[in-house]
Design a protein around this motif. Structure first.
Motif, PDB file in Angstrom:
ATOM      1  N   LYS A 122      -4.005 -13.402  -5.383  1.00 47.08           N
ATOM      2  CA  LYS A 122      -5.310 -13.785  -4.859  1.00 47.08           C
ATOM      3  C   LYS A 122      -6.448 -13.069  -5.573  1.00 47.08           C
ATOM      4  CE  LYS A 122      -3.621 -14.997  -0.256  1.00 47.08           C
ATOM      5  NZ  LYS A 122      -3.749 -14.770   1.206  1.00 47.08           N
ATOM      6  N   GLU A 123      -7.602 -13.714  -5.571  1.00 42.89           N
ATOM      7  CA  GLU A 123      -8.795 -13.104  -6.146  1.00 42.89           C
ATOM      8  C   GLU A 123      -8.979 -11.710  -5.559  1.00 42.89           C
ATOM      9  OE1 GLU A 123     -13.655 -13.788  -6.222  1.00 42.89           O
ATOM     10  OE2 GLU A 123     -12.301 -15.405  -5.586  1.00 42.89           O
ATOM     11  N   GLY A 124      -9.190 -10.732  -6.430  1.00 39.87           N
ATOM     12  CA  GLY A 124      -9.376  -9.355  -5.999  1.00 39.87           C
ATOM     13  C   GLY A 124      -8.111  -8.523  -5.980  1.00 39.87           C
ATOM     14  N   ASP A 125      -6.934  -9.164  -6.134  1.00 33.93           N
ATOM     15  CA  ASP A 125      -5.681  -8.413  -6.149  1.00 33.93           C
ATOM     16  C   ASP A 125      -5.530  -7.626  -7.446  1.00 33.93           C
ATOM     17  OD1 ASP A 125      -4.953  -9.351  -3.676  1.00 33.93           O
ATOM     18  OD2 ASP A 125      -3.400 -10.730  -4.414  1.00 33.93           O
ATOM     19  N   LYS A 126      -4.901  -6.470  -7.337  1.00 35.55           N
ATOM     20  CA  LYS A 126      -4.548  -5.688  -8.516  1.00 35.55           C
ATOM     21  C   LYS A 126      -3.265  -6.249  -9.129  1.00 35.55           C
ATOM     22  CE  LYS A 126      -4.527  -1.738  -6.313  1.00 35.55           C
ATOM     23  NZ  LYS A 126      -4.448  -0.274  -6.034  1.00 35.55           N
ATOM     24  N   ASP A 180      -7.727 -17.016  -7.643  1.00 33.49           N
ATOM     25  CA  ASP A 180      -6.344 -17.199  -7.199  1.00 33.49           C
ATOM     26  C   ASP A 180      -5.509 -17.769  -8.347  1.00 33.49           C
ATOM     27  OD1 ASP A 180      -7.292 -16.391  -4.766  1.00 33.49           O
ATOM     28  OD2 ASP A 180      -6.875 -18.270  -3.713  1.00 33.49           O
ATOM     29  N   VAL A 181      -4.302 -17.211  -8.515  1.00 34.43           N
ATOM     30  CA  VAL A 181      -3.411 -17.640  -9.590  1.00 34.43           C
ATOM     31  C   VAL A 181      -2.002 -17.815  -9.024  1.00 34.43           C
ATOM     32  CG1 VAL A 181      -2.448 -17.087 -11.858  1.00 34.43           C
ATOM     33  CG2 VAL A 181      -4.757 -16.318 -11.274  1.00 34.43           C
ATOM     34  N   GLU A 182      -1.354 -18.928  -9.368  1.00 39.07           N
ATOM     35  CA  GLU A 182       0.038 -19.167  -8.977  1.00 39.07           C
ATOM     36  C   GLU A 182       0.951 -18.768 -10.135  1.00 39.07           C
ATOM     37  OE1 GLU A 182       1.163 -20.281  -6.035  1.00 39.07           O
ATOM     38  OE2 GLU A 182      -0.868 -20.492  -5.194  1.00 39.07           O
ATOM     39  N   MET A 183       1.911 -17.892  -9.844  1.00 38.16           N
ATOM     40  CA  MET A 183       2.888 -17.484 -10.850  1.00 38.16           C
ATOM     41  C   MET A 183       4.257 -17.342 -10.186  1.00 38.16           C
ATOM     42  SD  MET A 183       0.939 -14.637 -13.237  1.00 38.16           S
ATOM     43  CE  MET A 183       2.286 -14.637 -14.439  1.00 38.16           C
ATOM     44  N   HIS A 184       5.247 -18.028 -10.719  1.00 34.82           N
ATOM     45  CA  HIS A 184       6.630 -17.907 -10.237  1.00 34.82           C
ATOM     46  C   HIS A 184       6.715 -18.016  -8.718  1.00 34.82           C
ATOM     47  CE1 HIS A 184       8.093 -16.947 -14.238  1.00 34.82           C
ATOM     48  NE2 HIS A 184       7.159 -16.020 -14.358  1.00 34.82           N
ATOM     49  N   THR A 208      -9.581 -14.181 -16.294  1.00 39.60           N
ATOM     50  CA  THR A 208      -8.804 -14.273 -15.057  1.00 39.60           C
ATOM     51  C   THR A 208      -8.247 -12.921 -14.641  1.00 39.60           C
ATOM     52  OG1 THR A 208      -8.178 -16.560 -15.522  1.00 39.60           O
ATOM     53  CG2 THR A 208      -6.801 -15.359 -13.958  1.00 39.60           C
ATOM     54  N   PHE A 209      -7.764 -12.158 -15.620  1.00 36.27           N
ATOM     55  CA  PHE A 209      -7.201 -10.840 -15.364  1.00 36.27           C
ATOM     56  C   PHE A 209      -8.137  -9.810 -16.003  1.00 36.27           C
ATOM     57  CE2 PHE A 209      -3.624 -13.804 -15.293  1.00 36.27           C
ATOM     58  CZ  PHE A 209      -3.065 -13.510 -14.043  1.00 36.27           C
ATOM     59  N   SER A 210      -9.026  -9.286 -15.188  1.00 33.52           N
ATOM     60  CA  SER A 210     -10.159  -8.493 -15.674  1.00 33.52           C
ATOM     61  C   SER A 210      -9.851  -7.003 -15.710  1.00 33.52           C
ATOM     62  CB  SER A 210     -11.371  -8.744 -14.763  1.00 33.52           C
ATOM     63  OG  SER A 210     -12.412  -7.830 -15.039  1.00 33.52           O
ATOM     64  N   GLU A 270       0.838  -1.209   0.000  1.00 36.01           N
ATOM     65  CA  GLU A 270       0.000   0.000   0.000  1.00 36.01           C
ATOM     66  C   GLU A 270       0.869   1.254   0.000  1.00 36.01           C
ATOM     67  OE1 GLU A 270      -2.817   2.109   3.341  1.00 36.01           O
ATOM     68  OE2 GLU A 270      -3.108  -0.029   2.947  1.00 36.01           O
ATOM     69  N   PHE A 271       0.462   2.222  -0.833  1.00 33.21           N
ATOM     70  CA  PHE A 271       1.213   3.475  -0.942  1.00 33.21           C
ATOM     71  C   PHE A 271       0.217   4.610  -1.080  1.00 33.21           C
ATOM     72  CE2 PHE A 271       3.556   6.797  -3.225  1.00 33.21           C
ATOM     73  CZ  PHE A 271       4.708   6.888  -2.451  1.00 33.21           C
ATOM     74  N   GLY A 272       0.274   5.580  -0.173  1.00 33.68           N
ATOM     75  CA  GLY A 272      -0.697   6.670  -0.212  1.00 33.68           C
ATOM     76  C   GLY A 272      -2.095   6.139   0.036  1.00 33.68           C
ATOM     77  N   ALA A 273      -3.018   6.536  -0.834  1.00 31.27           N
ATOM     78  CA  ALA A 273      -4.417   6.136  -0.664  1.00 31.27           C
ATOM     79  C   ALA A 273      -4.740   4.817  -1.339  1.00 31.27           C
ATOM     80  CB  ALA A 273      -5.329   7.230  -1.222  1.00 31.27           C
ATOM     81  N   ASP A 274      -3.782   4.245  -2.050  1.00 33.31           N
ATOM     82  CA  ASP A 274      -4.075   3.068  -2.862  1.00 33.31           C
ATOM     83  C   ASP A 274      -3.510   1.792  -2.254  1.00 33.31           C
ATOM     84  OD1 ASP A 274      -5.464   4.433  -4.899  1.00 33.31           O
ATOM     85  OD2 ASP A 274      -3.564   5.119  -5.752  1.00 33.31           O
ATOM     86  N   LYS A 275      -4.223   0.707  -2.455  1.00 36.34           N
ATOM     87  CA  LYS A 275      -3.798  -0.607  -1.978  1.00 36.34           C
ATOM     88  C   LYS A 275      -2.592  -1.102  -2.765  1.00 36.34           C
ATOM     89  CE  LYS A 275      -8.584  -1.862  -0.828  1.00 36.34           C
ATOM     90  NZ  LYS A 275      -9.715  -2.784  -1.154  1.00 36.34           N
ATOM     91  N   GLY A 276      -1.967  -2.142  -2.249  1.00 32.45           N
ATOM     92  CA  GLY A 276      -0.821  -2.725  -2.923  1.00 32.45           C
ATOM     93  C   GLY A 276      -1.202  -3.423  -4.219  1.00 32.45           C
TER      94      GLY A 276
END
Length: 406
Positions: free
Chosen positions: A310-314, A301-305, A58-60, A33-39
């Motif tokens: 997680k669902e809902g993550d940016k 949820d997606v596994e990468m490297h 998957t990536f909307s 998280e930075f400023g007003a925005d989530k990570g």
């Protein structure tokens, strides 16, 4: 590594060293998280970005395409078809695509060449000049009027508002800098900018018939399109998108080309051979990557490297990093004007959201370089360039040039 959430990380240009380190060591990187925005997660390798682009389920895009967090009401008020997924995105795209097709854009070449010729001649009357103001900014602005079908008299005003929108993090473009002042009053406006109010009002006058536009321009075409004309709030947001993105991304592509010509004295003679006109625009645009990223939101949820998104993550797809990935591009930081094939991902190529104005941008860049290269034997930068303060749209915003005339 620099913090990619901080616009100040880009004031001296793109932090390519940071992206190189991420590609090598942490290709799926978490910024807290930075400023007003989530990570958010960052994808920095070409292959990973391309894979994500091809999976809109998957990536909307349907929760926004920038880092900024929005409420659902804000998203619905401000969204364009860029911020939708198929099949909704595809439906709107079928309406607007024909107006931006490659053959349609190719028909503008005589107009572009006439404008470019005059612009370059006027700039070269000066011993020194700001190449951004007199060339890189000027041509896209005038073509914006031809494409939209709005009067030339309105263009300076429209471009200033467009700069304020898309440059909402840079005090040179707006007094309402989004991370420096409270912008809640403009939460329902594009980019949370007061310029959005003015552009909405302009678009509303077009909708009501109080402001005329050329019947052959894109605005008139989409208003009367068969099978689903763009109307109401959708038209207002589409108008803002065209004014902002339709000008700035081409400007910064031309700006990068001018900057690179001053940094590598082999490029101008290569252009003057005439052998690279079909490939040079793509190479300059690859290196510019003026739209640095687009954001997606994970729907599962997606596994990468070894990381779990997680669902809902940016998730940010950093096109500017993918376009300099050595696994895809040999000698990626150097301009090879004959590079072919050149499967760069500027314009969002490789996914359903590929830029409508891609063909026009390439043509404008090619033509203005043709007109410039036939009039000069050298081009020198007499001062360091200044760069936009933005982690979204980044480019050279001022560049003092001294040409050597033929």
């Amino acid at each position: 590594m620099k913090n990619l959430a901080d616009h100040d990380s880009f004031v001296d240009g793109v932090p390519h060293d940071t992206f190189a380190q991420m590609r090598s060591d942490v290709p799926v990187h978490w910024t807290p998280e930075f400023g007003a925005d989530k990570g958010f997660w960052s994808l920095t390798r070409y292959a990973d970005i391309m894979a994500a682009q091809k999976e809109p389920t998957t990536f909307s895009s349907a929760q926004g395409i920038r880092i900024e967090d929005q409420s659902h009401a804000e998203y619905m008020a401000r969204r364009t078809f860029q911020e939708t997924d198929p099949p909704e995105h595809s439906t709107t795209r079928r309406v607007v695509n024909p107006a931006f097709a490659k053959p349609v854009m190719a028909g503008f070449e005589p107009v572009i060449r006439e404008l470019a010729s005059d612009i370059v001649d006027q700039a070269l009357q000066h011993d020194e000049f700001d190449g951004i103001d007199l060339i890189a900014k000027r041509l896209p602005m005038l073509m914006l009027g031809r494409i939209l079908g709005v009067p030339d008299a309105d263009l300076d005003w429209l471009v200033e508002r467009g700069d304020a929108l898309i440059g909402n993090t840079d005090p040179d473009f707006t007094e309402t800098v989004i991370d420096k002042v409270n912008t809640d009053a403009y939460a329902m406006m594009p980019f949370r900018s007061p310029a959005g109010v003015e552009l909405y009002d302009y678009a509303e006058e077009i909708l009501k018939g109080a402001r005329s536009v050329d019947d052959e321009g894109i605005l008139a075409r989409v208003l009367r399109a068969e099978g689903g004309a763009v109307q109401g709030q959708d038209f207002k947001n589409f108008f803002c998108l065209l004014v902002a993105a339709g000008n700035d991304t081409t400007r910064y592509s031309i700006a990068m080309a001018l900057w690179l010509l001053t940094q590598n004295n082999k490029l101008l003679p290569q252009l003057q051979t005439g052998a690279v006109w079909e490939s040079c625009a793509d190479e300059f645009i690859r290196l510019a990557s003026p739209t640095l990223h687009f954001r997606r939101t994970a729907t599962r949820d997606v596994e990468m490297h070894g990381e779990t998104i997680k669902e809902g993550d940016k998730v940010l797809m950093w096109f500017v990093s993918g376009n300099r990935d050595a696994d895809m591009f040999k000698d990626p930081h150097t301009a090879h004007l004959d590079r072919s094939p050149n499967r760069h991902m500027a314009f969002g190529q490789g996914g359903p959201h590929v830029c409508l104005g891609m063909w026009l941008a390439k043509l404008e860049l090619k033509v203005v370089l043709q007109e410039l290269s036939q009039r000069i034997t050298g081009l020198e930068a007499t001062a360091a360039p200044t760069w936009t303060r933005s982690n979204f749209i980044c480019g050279v915003k001022s560049l003092t040039l001294r040409p050597t005339l033929k």
